[in-house]
Design an enzyme around this catalytic site. Structure first.
Site, PDB file in Angstrom:
ATOM      1  CE  LYS A 112      -4.206  -2.094   1.556  1.00  0.00           C
ATOM      2  NZ  LYS A 112      -3.809  -3.482   1.901  1.00  0.00           N
TER       3      LYS A 112
HETATM    4  C1  LIG Z   1      -4.478  -4.572   1.465  1.00  0.00           C
HETATM    5  C2  LIG Z   1      -3.741  -5.849   1.442  1.00  0.00           C
HETATM    6  C3  LIG Z   1      -4.159  -6.927   0.629  1.00  0.00           C
HETATM    7  C4  LIG Z   1      -5.408  -6.860  -0.203  1.00  0.00           C
HETATM    8  O1  LIG Z   1      -5.307  -5.931  -1.251  1.00  0.00           O
HETATM    9  P1  LIG Z   1      -6.616  -5.387  -1.978  1.00  0.00           P
HETATM   10  O2  LIG Z   1      -6.153  -4.342  -2.911  1.00  0.00           O
HETATM   11  O3  LIG Z   1      -7.501  -4.867  -0.902  1.00  0.00           O
HETATM   12  O4  LIG Z   1      -7.236  -6.559  -2.674  1.00  0.00           O
HETATM   13  C5  LIG Z   1      -3.373  -8.051   0.608  1.00  0.00           C
HETATM   14  N1  LIG Z   1      -2.266  -8.161   1.370  1.00  0.00           N
HETATM   15  C6  LIG Z   1      -1.836  -7.163   2.164  1.00  0.00           C
HETATM   16  C7  LIG Z   1      -0.618  -7.351   2.980  1.00  0.00           C
HETATM   17  C8  LIG Z   1      -2.558  -5.975   2.231  1.00  0.00           C
HETATM   18  O5  LIG Z   1      -2.134  -4.978   3.001  1.00  0.00           O
END
Ligand SMILES: *Cc1c(COP(=O)(O)O)cnc(C)c1O
Length: 462
Positions: A112
């Site tokens: 993210k």
């Molecule tokens: C947010 C997240 C996900 C899921 O991603 P999306 O875009 O919500 O499908 C998977 N793994 C980790 C470590 C995350 O932080």
């Protein structure tokens, strides 16, 4: 470049407006009116380029005249300067034809950061030009919140409030949200689960008086700018394996569908992607939807991969929009049915369209732990639980086309689960080794939108 809502009934916006707005006023999500394409020559030119150069080429066509080329290059440079790896998103080989894209070298150790660091710089550049101030409210199952706080802390045109489900995030995730000393940062521990937080966020956006009163801005994965930032590493990784002259497939540990949807945009832009494989944990609504054509919520079961513990997958609405031939009315009907009955049935044509683009798999808790252990002994890679879910599902989809599995977080972000599975305690990278010694500031609040709104109003007028 103009942006339209998936439900077809909201104002058409510029990139800057769509970025600052988040959720559309008809409850839908913003998408570009048309997706620009890159030619094979454009894609081939990315070979040997830095992540930042590729990022510029991929994202430039989407931002219209919001920033000049020079401004946009500077924004990108600042966004990725704090990463702990020069390649930003390095690719490592796990097995013949199976590769791992490490997306966890940013400041909060999860993918993210790629989007949030960029959005922080985009907001700062846009707001400092207009002299405006916004209130960012986010809901998190752990990683979004820490990434947002890290990206926005100390920015003077922004207050940031992050709601997380109390007791349902890992200690590292919580500390990354609660240990910032900056006064524009507010971590709210909400009674309930992630869907409670996400529901409260949606209600705030639909309360126009509140929304306009506090100048609410959203940075959840529904924000188009976040999706856009994630398109870049699909290009950088595919190109390093021979795209556009060789197709690749991707497996993506999936929750809110933002990350994998970015892969779909890369494909629409012209990147040769054969399959996009959705990997879910025991919260398998997306896998069941792909299997049955029926999207049916059934409550969240907490797992060792908590960032994927959701039942309402917001960005799936964007996938539906394309599956329904860009018919906003059809999407709005499905979403009304979801709101009323907790489920909807995907029409036959749309279901076929989804099956052509996506495959899926589901991984149990036991399989996730076993995968962490096996990947460490057989591949020399210590995986976080989310990445382990991805690698497990990817193994069922290996073939002639190279498979790239997205490693979405660093193992040290989920030390308990990793240690239980492998016997190894994953150390935090040196640059954040003091995390456990910092003081925490937490505001506890009921899972009730009025209570949360009251806190926000009070803090921003203080
Ligand atoms: C947010 C997240 C996900 C899921 O991603 P999306 O875009 O919500 O499908 C998977 N793994 C980790 C470590 C995350 O932080």
């Amino acid at each position: 470049m103009r942006y339209i809502s998936t439900r077809g009934d909201a104002p058409v916006l510029s990139f800057e407006q769509a970025m600052l707005t988040g959720l559309a006023r008809d409850g839908g999500l913003y998408l570009p009116e048309t997706v620009p394409t890159l030619s094979d020559t454009d894609i081939r030119a990315m070979r040997g380029q830095s992540y930042e150069e590729i990022a510029f080429t991929v994202m430039r066509p989407f931002i219209g005249d919001t920033f000049t080329d020079a401004e946009f290059r500077e924004i990108i440079a600042k966004a990725y300067a704090g990463f702990g790896h020069d390649a930003r998103a390095p690719l490592v080989q796990l097995a013949p034809n199976h590769f791992l894209l490490e997306l966890f070298h940013g400041p909060t150790l999860a993918f993210k950061d790629f989007a949030m660091q960029l959005i922080g710089q985009l907001f700062q550049a846009a707001l400092s030009r207009s002299g405006e101030r916004v209130t960012i409210v986010g809901a998190t199952s752990g990683d979004t919140g820490s990434a947002a706080i890290e990206a926005f802390k100390g920015l003077d045109a922004v207050d940031v409030f992050i709601m997380y489900p109390d007791g349902r995030v890992s200690e590292v995730q919580r500390r990354q949200m609660t240990t910032s000393a900056e006064s524009n940062v507010h971590a709210l521990a909400v009674e309930g689960d992630f869907d409670t937080c996400q529901g409260a966020l949606k209600d705030m956006f639909n309360d126009f008086e509140f929304r306009d009163g506090v100048r609410l801005a959203g940075v959840n994965s529904i924000n188009w700018a976040r999706v856009l930032a994630q398109v870049v590493y699909y290009f950088s990784s595919a190109v390093s394996l021979g795209a556009p002259d060789r197709a690749v497939s991707f497996t993506v540990p999936t929750g809110n569908f933002g990350d994998i949807f970015a892969g779909y945009i890369a494909k629409r832009m012209g990147l040769p992607i054969e399959k996009l494989v959705i990997a879910t944990n025991q919260n398998d609504i997306l896998h069941r939807t792909l299997e049955t054509g029926s999207y049916t919520t059934d409550g969240v079961k907490p797992s060792i991969s908590p960032s994927m513990d959701i039942q309402v997958s917001s960005n799936f609405e964007r996938a539906l929009f394309y599956a329904y031939g860009q018919d906003g009315k059809a999407v709005a009907e499905q979403m009304d049915s979801l709101k009323a009955d907790g489920s909807f049935k995907v029409s036959q044509g749309a279901y076929q369209a989804l099956k052509e683009t996506y495959a899926s798999g589901r991984v149990s808790e036991t399989q996730t732990s076993a995968m962490i252990k096996a990947a460490h002994s057989a591949m020399g890679e210590l995986l976080c639980p989310h990445s382990a879910v991805g690698v497990h599902v990817a193994q069922d989809h290996l073939g002639d086309t190279p498979m790239i599995t997205l490693a979405t977080a660093h193992p040290a972000k989920f030390p308990a689960a990793v240690e239980d599975a492998s016997g190894i305690h994953p150390p935090l990278p040196a640059r954040m080794a003091d995390l456990y010694d910092r003081d925490e500031t937490i505001t506890h609040v009921k899972g009730d939108v009025a209570a949360i709104q009251a806190i926000i109003r009070e803090r921003i007028s203080a």
